[in-house]
Design an enzyme around this catalytic site. Sequence first.
Site, PDB file in Angstrom:
ATOM      1  N   ASP A  94      39.776  99.093  23.942  1.00 10.59           N
ATOM      2  CA  ASP A  94      38.382  98.848  23.588  1.00 10.59           C
ATOM      3  C   ASP A  94      37.966  97.409  23.886  1.00 10.59           C
ATOM      4  O   ASP A  94      36.852  97.153  24.332  1.00 10.59           O
ATOM      5  CB  ASP A  94      38.142  99.167  22.115  1.00 10.59           C
ATOM      6  CG  ASP A  94      38.365 100.640  21.791  1.00 10.59           C
ATOM      7  OD1 ASP A  94      38.515 101.447  22.732  1.00 10.59           O
ATOM      8  OD2 ASP A  94      38.381 100.979  20.594  1.00 10.59           O
ATOM      9  N   GLY A  95      38.875  96.472  23.674  1.00  7.38           N
ATOM     10  CA  GLY A  95      38.569  95.068  23.942  1.00  7.38           C
ATOM     11  C   GLY A  95      38.287  94.802  25.415  1.00  7.38           C
ATOM     12  O   GLY A  95      37.448  93.965  25.760  1.00  7.38           O
TER      13      GLY A  95
END
Length: 141
Positions: A94-95
């Site tokens: 997600d980062g």
Amino acid sequence: GYEDDIALPSRRRVTLRWHEPIRRVLLVKKQQQEAVLALAREIAAWLAAHGIAVIVEEEAISEFSGIPGITSLITGEGPHPLAAVDLVVSLGGDGTLLHASRLFRFLERGIDRLLPPCLVLGAGSLGFLATAPAEDWQSSI
């Protein structure tokens, strides 16, 4: 068992169709992971072999040496290279997707100012936003 539709949303696949062929892909990968780098090189080589221009971040360009058609993302004066990106491929968690979206934060993409479609290939510690597992990259593209 009990399933909560809110806590466990469905992972529906969405198919996007372009009016013209995809010509430019921004490939953003999770940093400092050898397995992710190997997969990113494989994806970049496949895209380049199919006549698609691949853009990577300037600090990652050396990691893609030997693959023809790879260019680095350089921000500066003149037309912004991200303005012509047809697809973002995010390889990580997600980062990594959030990082990719930040690359577009000051770019006006016409009147809609939208981030281009993102294919998020889960290869990180969190994968809530992943479109597909990283190993399914070819069928997803």
